[in-house]
Design a protein around this motif. Structure first.
Motif, PDB file in Angstrom:
ATOM      1  N   UNK A 609      10.274  41.147 134.278  1.00  0.00           N
ATOM      2  CA  UNK A 609      11.018  40.429 133.251  1.00  0.00           C
ATOM      3  C   UNK A 609      10.350  40.574 131.882  1.00  0.00           C
ATOM      4  N   UNK A 610       9.008  40.714 131.886  1.00  0.00           N
ATOM      5  CA  UNK A 610       8.271  40.876 130.624  1.00  0.00           C
ATOM      6  C   UNK A 610       8.632  42.149 129.891  1.00  0.00           C
ATOM      7  N   UNK A 611       9.099  43.152 130.632  1.00  0.00           N
ATOM      8  CA  UNK A 611       9.404  44.436 129.986  1.00  0.00           C
ATOM      9  C   UNK A 611      10.896  44.711 129.941  1.00  0.00           C
ATOM     10  N   UNK A 612      11.682  43.749 130.365  1.00  0.00           N
ATOM     11  CA  UNK A 612      13.119  44.003 130.456  1.00  0.00           C
ATOM     12  C   UNK A 612      13.710  44.261 129.078  1.00  0.00           C
ATOM     13  N   UNK A 613      14.408  45.386 128.949  1.00  0.00           N
ATOM     14  CA  UNK A 613      14.950  45.755 127.636  1.00  0.00           C
ATOM     15  C   UNK A 613      16.126  44.872 127.224  1.00  0.00           C
ATOM     16  N   UNK A 614      16.711  44.216 128.188  1.00  0.00           N
ATOM     17  CA  UNK A 614      17.796  43.306 127.838  1.00  0.00           C
ATOM     18  C   UNK A 614      17.283  42.241 126.853  1.00  0.00           C
ATOM     19  N   UNK A 615      15.976  41.978 126.959  1.00  0.00           N
ATOM     20  CA  UNK A 615      15.375  40.973 126.078  1.00  0.00           C
ATOM     21  C   UNK A 615      15.529  41.319 124.614  1.00  0.00           C
ATOM     22  N   UNK A 616      15.648  42.609 124.320  1.00  0.00           N
ATOM     23  CA  UNK A 616      15.818  42.998 122.915  1.00  0.00           C
ATOM     24  C   UNK A 616      17.212  42.625 122.433  1.00  0.00           C
ATOM     25  N   UNK A 617      18.138  42.487 123.385  1.00  0.00           N
ATOM     26  CA  UNK A 617      19.521  42.174 123.026  1.00  0.00           C
ATOM     27  C   UNK A 617      19.719  40.663 122.989  1.00  0.00           C
ATOM     28  N   UNK A 618      19.416  39.999 124.110  1.00  0.00           N
ATOM     29  CA  UNK A 618      19.470  38.538 124.118  1.00  0.00           C
ATOM     30  C   UNK A 618      18.313  37.982 124.942  1.00  0.00           C
ATOM     31  N   UNK A 619      18.496  37.935 126.266  1.00  0.00           N
ATOM     32  CA  UNK A 619      17.416  37.428 127.105  1.00  0.00           C
ATOM     33  C   UNK A 619      17.239  38.369 128.284  1.00  0.00           C
ATOM     34  N   UNK A 620      16.025  38.315 128.872  1.00  0.00           N
ATOM     35  CA  UNK A 620      15.737  39.233 129.967  1.00  0.00           C
ATOM     36  C   UNK A 620      16.511  38.828 131.218  1.00  0.00           C
ATOM     37  N   UNK A 977      27.006  39.858 124.494  1.00  0.00           N
ATOM     38  CA  UNK A 977      25.862  38.968 124.571  1.00  0.00           C
ATOM     39  C   UNK A 977      26.118  37.935 125.656  1.00  0.00           C
ATOM     40  N   UNK A 978      25.200  37.842 126.561  1.00  0.00           N
ATOM     41  CA  UNK A 978      25.396  36.876 127.638  1.00  0.00           C
ATOM     42  C   UNK A 978      24.040  36.311 127.999  1.00  0.00           C
ATOM     43  N   UNK A 979      23.950  35.011 128.086  1.00  0.00           N
ATOM     44  CA  UNK A 979      22.645  34.416 128.321  1.00  0.00           C
ATOM     45  C   UNK A 979      22.249  34.498 129.775  1.00  0.00           C
ATOM     46  N   UNK A 980      20.967  34.399 129.962  1.00  0.00           N
ATOM     47  CA  UNK A 980      20.355  34.456 131.281  1.00  0.00           C
ATOM     48  C   UNK A 980      20.812  33.234 132.065  1.00  0.00           C
ATOM     49  N   UNK A 981      20.919  33.446 133.352  1.00  0.00           N
ATOM     50  CA  UNK A 981      21.383  32.309 134.151  1.00  0.00           C
ATOM     51  C   UNK A 981      20.285  31.234 134.213  1.00  0.00           C
ATOM     52  N   UNK A 982      20.715  29.991 134.319  1.00  0.00           N
ATOM     53  CA  UNK A 982      19.727  28.931 134.457  1.00  0.00           C
ATOM     54  C   UNK A 982      19.681  28.520 135.921  1.00  0.00           C
ATOM     55  N   UNK A 983      18.473  28.323 136.383  1.00  0.00           N
ATOM     56  CA  UNK A 983      18.300  27.989 137.793  1.00  0.00           C
ATOM     57  C   UNK A 983      18.319  26.466 137.917  1.00  0.00           C
ATOM     58  N   UNK A 984      19.167  25.949 138.754  1.00  0.00           N
ATOM     59  CA  UNK A 984      19.159  24.490 138.924  1.00  0.00           C
ATOM     60  C   UNK A 984      17.851  24.044 139.584  1.00  0.00           C
TER      61      UNK A 984
END
Lengths: 1023, 910
Positions: A609-620, A977-984
């Motif tokens: 997750x630290x290197x996920x390129x999606x992070x450059x767009x919104x969130x990993x 753009x779509x945010x990362x899912x939140x874990x309940x």
């Protein structure tokens, strides 16, 4: 018109401005690229619309490039108010509020300049980036209109020339010599001495050159000066010409600087108008002409002999010196060359005296230096500092530190021919000698900051690509040598590096450095030489480990997530199966690389997750949670596909049943070997069983996966402590893998640490996990910042502690524990004291009095993080019932094993093969690395299996494809753009009284949606 | 102190100030490997192999660029230097097919290597044309490179064969830049350059065009400078290492370049310029590339021929000589004439004129090229200074402060002179180009005066008027050393600014400035060519130049003087030897009794006291049947279809003997054809334009049955019973020459070993005379000549409105005898064009490339128009050998030179 008349006219014009509303727009190239011209249009439009009488002027760059466009509004009698990151949309608001309503909008303003301040707005020069700076070269940049010579004159311009003309040329040279000014082009030769040589050279015809061929990628000092204050440079040239006795000057400026050239042509025209060029300048017996030569974009033409050849109309190729330009330069006449910044320093030196100038800087490097600060710092821009300013101050105070709070990896100074400076040398002062000593150079002042996401091999390759392309081709060491070096670097970054490449590279680099004709070749190897000197391990990771630690190198890295995953899980493939709802196949992908897929679903730190390129767009992408889901949903399809080799008859003993040991056991069994795991504790699992609290990792999950491993034929013997390796060999084992983990807590080393009630974190957790009844006081202090400290604090609350306080010596950004863990802990009520370190513990009245000291961040250490430094006199005490120390663990490596140990009681093993110095004995996991993560231990176990299999005569191939064939799916939804899912998570009130798992299940739809956020980096090449 | 003492590898070395460390090491016989170093070029410091360590100096300076200094301590071979050199050499080789060079089986391979030289690609030394001559091989040997650890980067470029003579295989290039530098710095042509940068950097032409299109002059200096097989002479590509080098003198123009003929198995493989001669290692396309092909051209005459029944048939020498010896006695005296042509040796000319005068009792002996190019010089220079030679030496030009280049396009006529001029220009000399055409050197000229053809006297007199008026003359020199100044000064009056402007077409101001430049920049040289001489007032032109030199005292001093630039080989020798109608050897007039008596004594015979007929007079006499027997040595006629008139005249001769190396239209008409050996097959001497007598040496085996000219004539003479024609070797002829020619009296073959001797060389201990008139003029005082402007014989008028002037080609000499045999030269020589100014072209509606008719009063021809500003409006220009049928046959009354440079023509679009 006499000069006095010109001066008074200019002063009058300048003072006139003070009676007017002025809006200055930073419209140098940097401002323009940020949109300054659109802002300028918006301002003019708005003023016309509202019929406001104001003077709008384009000025040069003030250096705060990261917040361009910048505008500066000065109302009559009021201080200047600066606004940053102005957009055309913001303009009407600012004008309306400030110019009409009189509200300077402190919320939008950046700072003020002027004696009076404005309430709520800081002074501009008190800003962190500007405060440490000393602006001599940049004195006028951003404040005067560069196309108005009167502005320059009104601010003291040409005063240096007037003064010089009253002195003898020799005295002028002496003044410059005394000032200690050294060539700012990079070599740092004393300017006064250079002038003296040229003055003394025989001949009537002499030339003067201003080297404005600033070709370094990432350098823009000269451009800024020429765009913001061209006359400063030109006046310097006039003074130099007078001192040397030159009659003709050239400005060699690269054609890629159209705005700088435009400003220069304008300025020369104005000088002619004021008779500052031509015959008898200012009535003195001094005649001088300046001609501009536009360079055609060859980097090597910045080299002075090549530059002179280019001016003469020949191919820009350097020649050997001697003869030096002072003896034989342009058209074989004595010639003096200085760069833009050097010339810009001269006038002030004359005006304010050599002593004043020399009061800045160090013993050997006087004055200031402009630096273009670029790369991974928060505040990029053009700065000017006193020579001798430590690099650390430049990067952390002026630069604002590393962007994204990442770790600093290296600082590269001096352009493409400069070297890398590692974090531990950041206290080095910025001056000629100090940088040279480190193997780097001052160069013309480029400074590029690299962080953990930059690969050193990659940067070295980048710079070498540049230098080899810009080699003039004259001498073989530079032309061919750089190419050969680049060839090796490219091979290494493609993962085709070979043993011995680093030495070969070093040899080549030295040949190029020592054998080349000019400084281009002489310095081109610097990035390579310094990176080998300071980052050899990173080269080796590429060559031996086939890993790019920063996950950058194209040839090696298909997808950064799977590259950075210690176990090498093919995450994009994994996510593609999830997209299609094929959870069982996705689990199979995980099982290809790790037998503990579900366990990791709970506790993996998710390096991916630290290197996920999606992070450059919104969130990993939230991969860990998906691990957990597929492990739960999977039906064991993978097991049907596992192939087990015929029995080899070889026996392997594995000491320790933690993640490393069991993983090795699993793969070795699959390879046909007979494996026995020997575990000292009553149950298998190591730290997974005894270190991690149950609320994070349910026991049955772990037990299930261990059962799976056993089902392949692994024999696990618990309560079986091993005390001698010889015995094991005697029992007929062919190989041994040491995976004993790191179970011994590290001591703090403070007074009172041994007091009753002071406990050690990992043992404390182990006791609890063994089912022992552990009591905990009402008020608990936990010392440390890693996952253990957080686990301890959260466990303490669950055991009934009223208060749990974590004491950590750095800030949250540096905390090694997972960020989600930290957030959950805080959510549960754990208090964290950052920048605090324990000093002593005292037992007082059944309580423990813990004295702490506040810390602040100092210079960077070798890890690239800033080192905490105690603030003297900031001690404070609090009393606790329990103090738990959780600052790290080390292995309990038995001495009787007779193996070589390294720092921290760790076994010494080859980092790539895990072989120890004893034949047939391998070691891995925490026992070698010190306390690390489960996934790293698993990776070590897998590597151990490979090495041991090879040692036992196998081929070491443990890889197998367990999933169905991968179907490359059409790309979809990647732009949106779509945010990362939140874990309940479990509600707070249900948590603190039990060890129930905190993270709750997610839905399959959510998982599929999350998987669709993957950018499929691994397919980049095939698209 | 003019010397420096330094220590190299522990050895004390003393060198001249200004020497580099490398030169000092050479002096001490310490080998330092080099590749980019070339003794004729300024240091470059690119190959980095000559790096050394110098105490108290940083890093590893290149010894070729570092000046030696007193007390310097140099180490040339420390372990680090060895390591570094090894590394650098590896890098150089990583772009060069090196495999054979470091192969340990190399020796064995050499002896068994099959004939693989025809492979398209050079894969290693054994398939490389440079093998054996390659400097890289030497360096590898010295550095001791045994294996390569680096990646090999083959360039995989095609071999460039797009130009005549030179193949370029840049796969072998090591970028030492010697070719680029020699082209730029020695030749001043800059056809080659470095291209691109970084790993793509290479040498080549601009935009990769062919050598022809790059402005290349095909001098071959790049080929000679190349240390590898990258640039190779195509014809000699596979000749390998020569067995023998024979030093000789070039047979083309009159400069006297020294060439080494590379000989293998008795054949000349190629000719390479010698470092020691006037040419300092340079040559022109003809000397460098044409010799082999012209020497071995299949059309060479290999046997004597005798005309039987209207057909030439092979005969034996005896038959041919007997035939001639039986016929010629009938035509002794005025009925006989002999014309020689270049290239003959001095010995050939001497024997030829002696034969004519002694055996045939006739002074009808003339020499084509000196008559047609520099006869006015012989007269003019003699009249002014007392002697006809070039006053100074060629290598002095490079040190002149001012060069007046008038009536010569040296780039074509004498490329070596061009190099000398460039040497001076590089040092800051002012070059004044006076020429109706914008010649190549105008690019480098301080000023260019585009005067109207034929107006030289007006310009020069105008200039001298300025010099006198502005008091820029060298009065003491005039006073002490000259005479007839007053009459001369008086004659200047006619040349008013208006008059000069009108005649020359130049602005007076330009004349004034040129006069000032020439008079003030000392020393100044005057270089002139056929643009001065080939006029009906050619002698006057020469006299004006002599006046100008005397007026400014530019005589008798180094780098001053007057330089007639001879187009053709050994024209000087022909004159010296008396192969001209009215002069005995050593310019002793036939009509002066004393000289006649002297030669009657020397040759033991009675001589004819009538002045002989000159070149064109001979043909007139043939036409009028006065001359019935004609002996031609070489081909004196332009290599064009023979004009019918001339053919007819020749056919009517009672005996025509043609002695030549090649058959020609004229030899077809001959009664007897005698095959003459070429210069490469014989011994002898040539006298160059700078009065230098130099050896010609036999290098090649003889082609067929041909024989040296002198030998043939001697055979005929002896057959005719003459005495004094028995020589076994040309050196014996030279011994006789020395006895009859005071200026040659100190010259023997022995003394010519080395660099030759410049006459006057009056005595065995005399070292020759590089500079004439240091103390006094030949006749005591220099004589000013009062001059009047005399218009050209034929000026444009309404019917023929354009002036046609002629120029020479770099690729051919006048009659093309030797050059037309060389295919490459034919390829290179410009297409037959007539150059005309855009204004004139527009008036006539002519576009560049149109076919046009050029018409003069004497003939017409068709050609293509080249519309160019090289010529001024009103002037058109053609190559002389093309325009022969158009030019005016009017001659200068004194020198009898025809007016090749000016005639009136009209041009019609076809």
């Amino acid at each position: 018109m006499t000069f006095e008349e010109i001066q008074s006219r200019a002063t009058a014009e300048w003072e006139d401005l003070c009676g007017k509303t002025c809006i200055l727009v930073g419209a140098a190239t940097c401002g323009r690229s940020a949109g300054a011209l659109a802002v300028l249009d918006a301002i003019n439009e708005e003023l016309t619309k509202r019929n406001i009488d104001a003077m709008v002027t384009q000025v040069g760059c003030i250096g705060l490039c990261y917040i361009e466009p910048i505008i500066d509004i000065a109302k009559p009698g009021q201080p200047h108010v600066f606004y940053a990151s102005v957009t055309p949309e913001l303009v009407p608001q600012i004008i309306e509020d400030y110019l009409i309503k009189g509200d300077p909008r402190p919320d939008l303003a950046l700072g003020t300049v002027g004696n009076e301040g404005v309430k709520g707005i800081p002074k501009l020069f008190d800003l962190a980036m500007l405060r440490p700076q000393v602006r001599i070269v940049l004195r006028n940049c951003g404040f005067i209109d560069p196309i108005n010579i009167n502005h320059y004159i009104a601010n003291g311009g040409y005063g240096g020339l007037v003064k010089a003309l009253k002195m003898t040329p020799e005295d002028v040279i002496e003044e410059v010599r005394k000032s200690g000014l050294r060539g700012r082009g990079g070599a740092g030769f004393p300017t006064g001495v250079k002038w003296g040589f040229c003055r003394k050279a025989p001949g009537k015809e002499k030339y003067l050159v201003c080297n404005a061929d600033e070709g370094d990628p990432g350098a823009f000092m000269d451009r800024s000066v020429l765009e913001g204050d061209p006359h400063a440079v030109l006046e310097g040239m006039l003074i130099g010409a007078y001192a040397i006795g030159a009659t003709k000057g050239y400005i060699y400026c690269r054609a890629e600087y159209p705005l700088a050239l435009e400003r220069l042509y304008t300025a020369l025209g104005q000088m002619r108008e004021y008779e500052l060029l031509g015959d008898n300048i200012l009535g003195a017996d001094f005649s001088f002409e300046i001609e501009i030569k536009e360079g055609a974009g060859a980097f090597v033409c910045g080299e002075e002999t090549a530059l002179m050849a280019s001016i003469e109309g020949r191919r820009g190729m350097p020649r050997s010196r001697p003869p030096f330009p002072a003896q034989s330069g342009i058209w074989a006449k004595p010639t003096n060359i200085n760069n833009v910044e050097t010339w810009a320093d001269v006038s002030v030196i004359l005006q304010r005296g050599a002593g004043w100038f020399a009061s800045y800087g160090t013993e050997k490097s006087k004055g200031t230096k402009t630096i273009s600060l670029a790369g991974k710092v928060k505040h990029t821009g053009l700065i000017e500092v006193s020579l001798g300013t430590p690099l650390h101050q430049v990067i952390y105070d002026i630069g604002g530190g590393i962007a994204g709070d990442k770790c600093l990896k290296a600082v590269q100074t001096g352009g493409p021919s400069g070297g890398f400076i590692p974090p531990e040398l950041l206290q080095t002062p910025v001056d000629y000698e100090s940088l040279t000593q480190l193997g780097s150079i001052m160069g013309s002042g480029g400074m590029v900051v690299a962080d953990e996401d930059n690969c050193i091999v990659d940067i070295a390759r980048f710079f070498l690509t540049f230098t080899q392309q810009e080699s003039c081709g004259k001498c073989a060491p530079c032309r061919v040598g750089t190419r050969q070096m680049l060839d090796i670097l490219e091979r290494i970054s493609r993962g085709e590096g070979e043993e011995g490449d680093v030495d070969k590279l070093q040899r080549l680099a030295e040949t190029v450095r020592d054998g080349s004709l000019c400084a281009l070749g002489g310095t081109a190897p610097n990035p390579v030489l310094t990176s080998i000197r300071y980052f050899r391990n990173e080269y080796e990771a590429h060559i031996k480990g086939k890993k790019c630690p920063a996950a950058v190198c194209k040839g090696l890295v298909k997808a950064p997530c799977s590259h950075i995953c210690p176990a090498g899980v093919d995450l994009p493939r994994f996510l593609r199966f999830i997209r299609r709802g094929k959870f069982d196949e996705a689990l199979a992908v995980l099982k290809e690389k790790l037998p503990f897929a579900e366990t990791l679903g709970y506790v993996c730190p998710a390096f991916c997750e630290g290197k996920c390129r999606r992070g450059m767009l919104d969130e990993v992408v939230a991969t860990r949670v998906l691990h957990r889901l597929v492990a739960e949903r999977g039906n064991g399809l993978w097991k049907t596909r596992v192939k087990i080799a015929p029995v080899t008859g070889k026996r392997v003993a594995i000491i320790g049943s933690g993640p490393a040991g069991l993983t090795a056991a699993y793969y070795l069994t699959k390879q046909g070997h007979t494996v026995t795991v020997l575990e000292a504790l009553p149950e298998p699992g190591g730290m997974m069983r005894y270190g991690i609290p149950e609320y994070r990792l349910p026991r049955e999950v772990l037990a299930g996966e261990i059962e799976e491993i056993k089902s392949f034929g692994v024999d696990i013997r618990t309560n079986a402590k091993v005390s001698s390796l010889d015995d094991l060999f005697a029992q007929g084992y062919d190989a041994i893998f040491l995976a004993i983990g790191a179970h011994q807590g590290v001591k703090l080393g403070i007074r009172g640490e041994d007091s009753a009630g002071v406990m050690e974190g990992v043992s404390w957790l182990k006791e609890i996990n063994m089912g022992d009844k552990v009591r905990v006081g009402g008020k608990v202090a936990v010392i440390g910042g890693g996952n253990t400290a957080i686990d301890v604090s959260r466990t303490a609350l669950r055991l009934g502690a009223k208060e749990a306080m974590v004491i950590y010596r750095r800030t949250k950004a540096e905390m090694p524990a997972g960020i989600e863990e930290i957030e959950e802990a805080i959510h549960e009520g754990v208090k964290i004291e950052f920048l605090t370190a324990p000093a002593k513990v005292e037992r007082k009245n059944a309580k423990l009095e813990l004295t702490c000291i506040r810390m602040e961040l100092g210079t960077v250490d070798a890890s690239g993080r800033r080192r905490p430094v105690p603030i003297e006199g900031s001690e404070f005490s609090s009393s606790f019932d329990t103090v738990i120390v959780a600052i790290g663990q080390m292995p309990e490596a038995p001495e009787q094993f007779g193996l070589a140990l390294k720092r921290g009681n760790r076994f010494q093993a080859d980092p790539y093969t895990l072989a120890t110095d004893r034949k047939g004995v391998f070691a891995g996991g925490d026992a070698v690395t010190g306390a690390a993560t489960i996934v790293e231990a698993i990776a070590a176990g897998r590597q151990a299996a490979i090495s041991i299999d090879k040692y036992l005569g196998g081929d070491g191939v443990v890889d197998e494809i367990l999933s169905a064939p991968d179907e490359e799916v059409a790309l979809s939804e990647i732009d949106e753009e779509k945010h990362r899912l939140t874990v309940p998570t479990l509600p707070l009130d249900e948590r603190l009284h039990s060890f129930a798992e905190v993270e709750l299940e997610i839905s399959e739809e959510a998982a599929i949606g999350e998987a669709r956020r993957c950018l499929l980096c691994d397919l980049e090449e095939s698209i | 102190m003019n010397t420096i003492t330094l220590t190299i590898d522990g050895e004390k070395v003393e060198v001249k100030k200004g020497a580099t460390v490398l030169e000092a090491a050479k002096e001490a016989e310490i080998y330092i490997p080099t590749l980019c170093y070339h003794p004729g070029l300024p240091p470059f410091g690119a190959c980095r192999l000559c790096i050394v360590e110098i105490e108290k100096m940083r890093g590893f300076p290149s010894s070729c660029t570092t000046p030696a200094a007193n007390d310097m301590v140099v180490h040339t071979n420390t372990p680090r230097i060895q390591e570094l050199r090894h590394g650098i050499l590896e890098l150089i080789l990583s772009e060069h097919p090196y495999f054979c060079a470091i192969c340990e089986r190399r020796e064995r391979c050499e002896s068994f290597s099959p004939g693989i030289q025809k492979t398209g690609v050079v894969a290693g030394c054994h398939t490389c044309p440079g093998n054996g001559k390659c400097e890289l091989e030497e360096v590898i040997e010295h550095v001791g490179l045994k294996e390569m650890s680096l990646t090999y980067y083959p360039r995989e470029l095609p071999i460039l064969k797009d130009s005549p003579f030179i193949d370029r295989d840049y796969n072998l290039c090591i970028l030492c830049g010697r070719c680029v530098r020699v082209c730029h710095e020695s030749i001043g042509v800059s056809a080659l350059a470095f291209t691109y940068r970084g790993p793509k950097a290479l040498v080549g032409t601009a935009f990769g065009c062919s050598l022809q299109d790059s402005g290349c002059q095909f001098c071959g200096a790049c080929v000679d400078a190349c240390p590898t097989g990258s640039l190779i002479e195509r014809a000699a590509r596979w000749e390998g290492v020569p067995g023998q080098l024979i030093l000789t003198t070039c047979p083309y123009c009159g400069i006297g370049c020294q060439l080494n003929l590379e000989v293998k198995d008795g054949n000349v493989a190629t000719s390479v310029p010698s470092e020691d001669g006037v040419n300092h290692g340079l040559a022109c396309v003809k000397g460098r590339f044409a010799i082999r092909e012209s020497t071995y051209h299949p059309s060479r005459l290999k046997s004597p021929l005798i005309k039987r029944d209207g057909r030439l048939e092979t005969a034996t020498w005896d038959e041919a000589v007997n035939l001639i010896a039986s016929k010629l006695p009938n035509y002794q005296g005025e009925q006989f004439a002999l014309i020689c042509s270049s290239p003959c040796t001095n010995e050939d000319y001497y024997i030829a004129q002696k034969f004519a005068r002694v055996v045939m009792n006739s002074n009808n002996i003339d020499h084509q090229s000196s008559r047609l190019s520099h006869s006015p010089s012989v007269i003019g220079l003699s009249q002014s200074f007392g002697s006809p030679g070039m006053t100074n030496s060629i290598n002095e030009i490079g040190n002149a402060a001012c060069i007046l280049l008038i009536g010569s396009n040296v780039s074509c006529d004498n490329p070596i002179i061009r190099a000398e001029i460039m040497r001076a220009v590089d040092k800051g000399a002012k070059l004044i180009a006076v020429n109706p055409l914008r010649i190549d050197l105008c690019r480098f000229a301080h000023s260019w005066l585009q005067l109207l053809p034929g107006s030289d006297v007006a310009l020069l007199m105008g200039m001298m008027r300025v010099i006198v008026d502005e008091n820029l003359a060298d009065w003491p020199f005039i006073e002490e050393r000259c005479e007839n100044f007053d009459a001369f000064k008086e004659s200047l009056k006619e040349f008013t600014p208006d008059f000069v402007e009108k005649v020359t077409g130049l602005a007076w101001q330009q004349v004034v400035e040129t006069a000032r430049t020439y008079a003030k920049q000392k020393p100044a040289v005057i270089l002139y060519g056929t643009g001065i001489t080939q006029h009906t007032h050619g002698t006057n032109n020469v006299l004006a130049l002599c006046d100008l030199a005397m007026l400014t005292g530019n005589l008798g001093k180094p780098s001053s003087g007057v330089y007639p630039l001879e187009g053709e080989n050994n024209a000087h020798g022909a004159c010296d030897m008396g192969a001209i109608a009215d002069l005995y050897p050593d310019y002793q007039p036939v009509y002066i009794e004393a000289s006649k008596a002297k030669f009657e004594r020397a040759w033991a015979c009675a001589l004819n006291s009538n002045s002989g007929l000159t070149f064109s007079e001979i043909f007139n006499a043939v036409a009028e049947h006065q001359i019935k027997a004609l002996y031609l040595i070489g081909n004196p006629i332009f290599n064009q279809p023979l004009p019918d008139k001339l053919r007819h005249w020749l056919e009517e001769l009672e005996i025509l003997i043609v002695q030549d190396s090649f058959p020609s239209e004229i030899s077809q008409l001959a009664h007897v054809v005698l095959p003459a050996a070429s210069f490469a097959e014989k011994d002898g001497t040539f006298t160059s334009a700078e009065r230098k007598v130099q050896r010609v040496r036999k290098a090649s085996k003889t082609i067929g049955n041909s024989r040296p000219d002198w030998q043939i004539i001697c055979q005929v003479a002896e057959k005719m019973g003459a005495k004094g024609f028995h020589f076994d070797h040309p050196s014996q002829i030279m011994e006789e020459i020395a006895t009859v020619m005071p200026d040659y009296s100190g010259i023997t073959y022995e003394r010519l070993e080395g660099s030759g001797l410049q006459w006057p060389c009056p005595g065995n201990d005399h070292r020759g005379t590089p500079i004439l008139y240091s103390d006094k003029f030949a006749n005591g005082k220099g004589r000013f000549t009062a001059l009047k402007y005399k218009p050209s014989a034929e000026l444009p008028d309404e019917n023929y409105p354009l002036i046609l002037t002629t120029e020479c080609s770099l690729y051919h000499l006048y009659t093309k005898v030797l050059t037309s045999k060389v295919r490459g030269l034919e390829v290179l020589s410009p297409k037959e064009t007539v150059e005309m100014n855009p204004l004139d072209a527009a008036k006539l509606g002519i576009n560049d490339g149109d076919v046009v008719k050029v018409i003069s009063r004497r003939g017409e021809l068709t050609s293509r128009a080249k519309v160019t500003e090289v010529v001024a409006s009103g002037v058109v220009s053609m190559n002389l050998h093309l325009a022969e049928s158009l030019i005016n046959s009017a001659v200068d009354s004194t020198s009898k030179i025809p007016e090749f440079k000016v005639c009136a023509v009209k041009i019609e679009k076809t």
